[in-house]
Scaffold this active site. Structure first.
Site, mmCIF file in Angstrom:
data_model
loop_
_atom_site.group_PDB
_atom_site.id
_atom_site.type_symbol
_atom_site.label_atom_id
_atom_site.label_comp_id
_atom_site.label_asym_id
_atom_site.label_seq_id
_atom_site.Cartn_x
_atom_site.Cartn_y
_atom_site.Cartn_z
ATOM 1 N N ARG A 55 -2.958 -1.553 -8.866
ATOM 2 C CA ARG A 55 -4.385 -1.356 -8.561
ATOM 3 C C ARG A 55 -5.206 -1.728 -9.788
ATOM 4 O O ARG A 55 -5.469 -0.915 -10.670
ATOM 5 C CB ARG A 55 -4.636 0.100 -8.164
ATOM 6 C CG ARG A 55 -6.081 0.425 -7.858
ATOM 7 C CD ARG A 55 -6.606 -0.280 -6.639
ATOM 8 N NE ARG A 55 -5.952 0.163 -5.431
ATOM 9 C CZ ARG A 55 -5.995 -0.532 -4.271
ATOM 10 N NH1 ARG A 55 -6.660 -1.680 -4.175
ATOM 11 N NH2 ARG A 55 -5.363 -0.065 -3.217
ATOM 12 N N GLN A 79 -0.475 -6.382 3.973
ATOM 13 C CA GLN A 79 -1.838 -6.766 3.564
ATOM 14 C C GLN A 79 -1.789 -7.568 2.257
ATOM 15 O O GLN A 79 -1.125 -7.178 1.298
ATOM 16 C CB GLN A 79 -2.646 -5.471 3.384
ATOM 17 C CG GLN A 79 -3.830 -5.564 2.466
ATOM 18 C CD GLN A 79 -5.158 -5.231 3.142
ATOM 19 O OE1 GLN A 79 -5.296 -5.371 4.347
ATOM 20 N NE2 GLN A 79 -6.120 -4.813 2.371
ATOM 21 N N ARG A 84 2.035 -10.401 -4.587
ATOM 22 C CA ARG A 84 1.633 -9.346 -5.529
ATOM 23 C C ARG A 84 2.646 -8.202 -5.582
ATOM 24 O O ARG A 84 2.514 -7.308 -6.408
ATOM 25 C CB ARG A 84 0.238 -8.814 -5.186
ATOM 26 C CG ARG A 84 0.143 -8.064 -3.867
ATOM 27 C CD ARG A 84 -1.260 -7.480 -3.659
ATOM 28 N NE ARG A 84 -1.356 -6.735 -2.411
ATOM 29 C CZ ARG A 84 -2.317 -5.871 -2.123
ATOM 30 N NH1 ARG A 84 -3.290 -5.648 -2.989
ATOM 31 N NH2 ARG A 84 -2.344 -5.241 -0.969
ATOM 32 N N HIS A 157 -7.383 -12.105 -7.279
ATOM 33 C CA HIS A 157 -8.121 -10.879 -6.893
ATOM 34 C C HIS A 157 -8.516 -10.110 -8.157
ATOM 35 O O HIS A 157 -7.952 -9.046 -8.463
ATOM 36 C CB HIS A 157 -7.190 -10.052 -6.000
ATOM 37 C CG HIS A 157 -7.821 -8.922 -5.262
ATOM 38 N ND1 HIS A 157 -8.567 -7.956 -5.874
ATOM 39 C CD2 HIS A 157 -7.810 -8.614 -3.947
ATOM 40 C CE1 HIS A 157 -8.978 -7.084 -4.953
ATOM 41 N NE2 HIS A 157 -8.530 -7.462 -3.779
ATOM 42 N N ASP A 200 -18.124 -5.503 0.504
ATOM 43 C CA ASP A 200 -16.887 -6.233 0.816
ATOM 44 C C ASP A 200 -17.318 -7.489 1.565
ATOM 45 O O ASP A 200 -17.583 -7.458 2.765
ATOM 46 C CB ASP A 200 -15.966 -5.341 1.670
ATOM 47 C CG ASP A 200 -14.556 -5.922 1.765
ATOM 48 O OD1 ASP A 200 -14.324 -7.036 1.273
ATOM 49 O OD2 ASP A 200 -13.684 -5.233 2.352
ATOM 50 N N GLU A 259 -13.429 -12.336 -6.600
ATOM 51 C CA GLU A 259 -12.114 -12.913 -6.297
ATOM 52 C C GLU A 259 -12.287 -14.356 -5.840
ATOM 53 O O GLU A 259 -12.920 -14.617 -4.829
ATOM 54 C CB GLU A 259 -11.463 -12.074 -5.204
ATOM 55 C CG GLU A 259 -11.556 -10.574 -5.468
ATOM 56 C CD GLU A 259 -11.336 -9.713 -4.226
ATOM 57 O OE1 GLU A 259 -10.678 -10.173 -3.281
ATOM 58 O OE2 GLU A 259 -11.844 -8.583 -4.198
#
Ligand code: BG6
Length: 284
Positions: A55, A79, A84, A157, A200, A259
């Site tokens: 995170r 997701q 990652r 990201h 977002d 991002e």
């Protein structure tokens, strides 16, 4: 040593004092310092043992952005895909008078059987991190080394460390159309972006190569894109923050995700084909 390998991460050190750290888990860059100041946000609650995506930092989204949708082949992937949450290898490192470079690799033989079944394509990813006195470049090369075409999304990201969300302005997206994932609506950006609630958004086909994340009178960052056309802007704000176990309730004040990548549409990569995209961050 300009590039040193510790058990779980690679550390780049530039003669100027600039540094960067990249975990092999996810090839996630978790730190970029210039003048001893951290420019990248990493949650105080981030899990760094490889059991969950990190995170903060720069997680690499590949081969799907968000959750894939049936009947597309990415529908069953986790997701933001598996890059990652897979273990990468350091494949190369070098340095000269100006630049310290490390390259990381991930291919289909290195991902879990489970992900391989979900996404049955032969691929190779090379992720290059280049550190200079005042910039860090992150560059992804995707190669289709199999005999079937595949589609992918990708995204750098990036979580930026900011002094306070109320002071932040994102400049360079005015006039761009975006999809607002909070309101589930389309809109056009009018002027700068300020963070006053959950944000977002996906800006597709952004024209200018550079955008700026400005921190009031405390400087900021210039983000230059090469070969990627979309920008996602994300701040989880109060409720979403409270819902994330690996993110502090108040940490949304100190981060913004800007991002750069290719997410509005899939990129179709023919057998034998390759694709490259990158971003260069510099301090303002
Ligand atoms: C952003 C998405 O890129 O990533 C958001 O636009 C998402 O919708 C965010 O919430 C974080 O995703 P995750 O999987 O790391 O919690």
């Amino acid at each position: 040593m300009p590039v040193s390998q510790q058990s779980d991460k690679t550390v780049l050190t530039h003669p100027s004092g600039a540094s960067a750290e990249i975990y092999l888990f996810g090839a996630t860059l978790t730190s970029w310092k210039i003048a001893n100041k951290e420019r990248i946000f990493l949650s105080g609650k981030a899990i760094l043992d490889g059991s969950k995506a990190i995170r903060g930092g720069i997680p690499l989204v590949f081969p799907v952005f968000g959750k894939g949708k049936a009947p597309h082949v990415t529908a069953s992937l986790p997701q933001h895909g598996f890059a990652r949450i897979s273990h990468w290898k350091l494949v190369n490192s070098s340095d000269d008078a100006h630049t310290v470079t490390a390259q990381f690799g991930l291919d289909h033989t290195m991902i879990s059987e489970e992900y391989r079944k979900m996404w049955p394509f032969d691929f190779s990813l090379i992720y290059t991190v280049k550190l200079t006195a005042d910039t860090v470049e992150t560059h992804l090369k995707v190669q289709n080394i199999g005999d079937k075409a595949f589609d992918f999304n990708t995204l750098l990201h990036t979580y930026f460390s900011i002094p306070d969300e109320s002071k932040v302005r994102v400049v360079g997206l005015s006039g761009m159309d975006y999809v607002d994932k909070v309101l589930m609506a389309s809109a056009k950006q009018d002027g700068e972006i300020a963070i006053r609630s959950e944000v977002d958004r996906v800006y597709a086909n952004v024209q200018s190569t550079d955008l700026q994340i400005l921190y009031g009178n405390e400087g900021g960052i210039n983000l230059r894109r090469n070969g990627v056309s979309d920008i996602v802007v994300w701040n989880p704000w109060v409720e979403k923050s409270a819902g994330m176990a690996d993110f502090g309730d108040e940490e949304y004040h100190r981060m913004i995700c800007i991002e750069a990548g290719q997410v509005a549409e899939f990129i179709a990569l023919a057998a034998g084909g390759s694709w490259e995209g990158s971003q260069i961050l510099s301090v303002l």
